[in-house]
Design a protein around this motif. Structure first.
Motif, PDB file in Angstrom:
ATOM      1  N   UNK A  75       0.831  -1.257   0.024  1.00 36.81           N
ATOM      2  CA  UNK A  75       0.034  -0.167   0.002  1.00 36.81           C
ATOM      3  C   UNK A  75       0.820   1.352  -0.095  1.00 36.81           C
ATOM      4  N   UNK A  76       0.618   2.067  -1.055  1.00 35.66           N
ATOM      5  CA  UNK A  76       1.268   3.609  -0.927  1.00 35.66           C
ATOM      6  C   UNK A  76       2.645   3.403  -1.728  1.00 35.66           C
ATOM      7  N   UNK A  77       3.273   2.188  -2.183  1.00 45.26           N
ATOM      8  CA  UNK A  77       4.483   2.234  -2.800  1.00 45.26           C
ATOM      9  C   UNK A  77       4.421   1.971  -4.166  1.00 45.26           C
ATOM     10  N   UNK A  78       4.995   2.840  -4.896  1.00 44.14           N
ATOM     11  CA  UNK A  78       5.214   2.840  -6.243  1.00 44.14           C
ATOM     12  C   UNK A  78       6.141   2.840  -6.912  1.00 44.14           C
ATOM     13  N   UNK A  79       6.507   2.305  -8.137  1.00 44.72           N
ATOM     14  CA  UNK A  79       7.597   2.302  -8.827  1.00 44.72           C
ATOM     15  C   UNK A  79       7.430   3.147  -9.844  1.00 44.72           C
ATOM     16  N   UNK A 121      12.675  10.948 -17.779  1.00 45.03           N
ATOM     17  CA  UNK A 121      13.540  12.258 -18.281  1.00 45.03           C
ATOM     18  C   UNK A 121      14.924  11.691 -18.327  1.00 45.03           C
ATOM     19  N   UNK A 122      15.192  10.278 -18.547  1.00 46.34           N
ATOM     20  CA  UNK A 122      16.776   9.873 -18.693  1.00 46.34           C
ATOM     21  C   UNK A 122      17.319   9.563 -17.048  1.00 46.34           C
ATOM     22  N   UNK A 123      16.544   9.678 -16.205  1.00 46.13           N
ATOM     23  CA  UNK A 123      16.942   9.150 -15.083  1.00 46.13           C
ATOM     24  C   UNK A 123      16.540   7.967 -14.714  1.00 46.13           C
ATOM     25  N   UNK A 124      16.897   7.306 -13.456  1.00 43.71           N
ATOM     26  CA  UNK A 124      16.704   5.781 -13.197  1.00 43.71           C
ATOM     27  C   UNK A 124      15.439   5.526 -12.961  1.00 43.71           C
ATOM     28  N   UNK A 125      15.168   4.461 -12.576  1.00 38.93           N
ATOM     29  CA  UNK A 125      13.861   3.749 -11.989  1.00 38.93           C
ATOM     30  C   UNK A 125      14.154   3.808 -10.367  1.00 38.93           C
ATOM     31  N   UNK A 131      21.585   1.370  -6.519  1.00 34.42           N
ATOM     32  CA  UNK A 131      22.567   0.929  -7.482  1.00 34.42           C
ATOM     33  C   UNK A 131      22.056   0.637  -8.799  1.00 34.42           C
ATOM     34  N   UNK A 132      22.623   0.290  -9.664  1.00 36.20           N
ATOM     35  CA  UNK A 132      22.190  -0.176 -10.934  1.00 36.20           C
ATOM     36  C   UNK A 132      21.549  -1.512 -10.733  1.00 36.20           C
ATOM     37  N   UNK A 133      22.153  -2.475 -10.063  1.00 36.59           N
ATOM     38  CA  UNK A 133      21.447  -3.530  -9.500  1.00 36.59           C
ATOM     39  C   UNK A 133      19.839  -3.606  -8.960  1.00 36.59           C
ATOM     40  N   UNK A 134      19.742  -2.497  -8.044  1.00 31.30           N
ATOM     41  CA  UNK A 134      18.555  -2.097  -7.498  1.00 31.30           C
ATOM     42  C   UNK A 134      17.602  -1.780  -8.582  1.00 31.30           C
ATOM     43  N   UNK A 135      17.946  -0.643  -9.564  1.00 26.94           N
ATOM     44  CA  UNK A 135      17.151  -0.663 -10.755  1.00 26.94           C
ATOM     45  C   UNK A 135      16.686  -1.794 -11.443  1.00 26.94           C
ATOM     46  N   UNK A 136      17.733  -2.753 -11.703  1.00 27.57           N
ATOM     47  CA  UNK A 136      17.470  -3.966 -12.729  1.00 27.57           C
ATOM     48  C   UNK A 136      16.332  -4.668 -11.825  1.00 27.57           C
TER      49      UNK A 136
END
Length: 85
Positions: free
Chosen positions: A29-33, A38-42, A68-73
């Protein structure tokens, strides 16, 4: 909850002047990805959840460095799983 219990429950895509962005709802609840297109990360926005952003990360991704990149992935894998990719 364990890391594998976090799931994407919906995805909304939108166009920006620099690309395609998206907002994903989750089973928390309330958490969104988000990716703002705009070219930034996830990233996760958990402002309206029971977690701070850091607590959310430590709960669901304890073995991955925050931002980290691993987190975005890992976030993007959840989206792909939802979409059946």
């Amino acid at each position: 909850m364990k890391t594998n219990e976090l799931k994407v429950t919906g995805v909304r895509y939108f166009e920006t002047r620099r690309g395609l962005g998206y907002e994903c709802t989750t089973n928390v609840r309330g958490a969104r990805i988000w990716n703002d297109g705009s070219g930034g990360g996830t990233y996760v926005d958990a402002v309206f959840s029971d977690y701070t952003n850091r607590d959310f990360h430590n709960t669901f991704f304890p073995n991955i460095s925050y931002g980290s990149m691993e987190y975005e992935q890992a976030l993007e894998k959840l989206i792909s799983k939802y979409e059946g990719v």
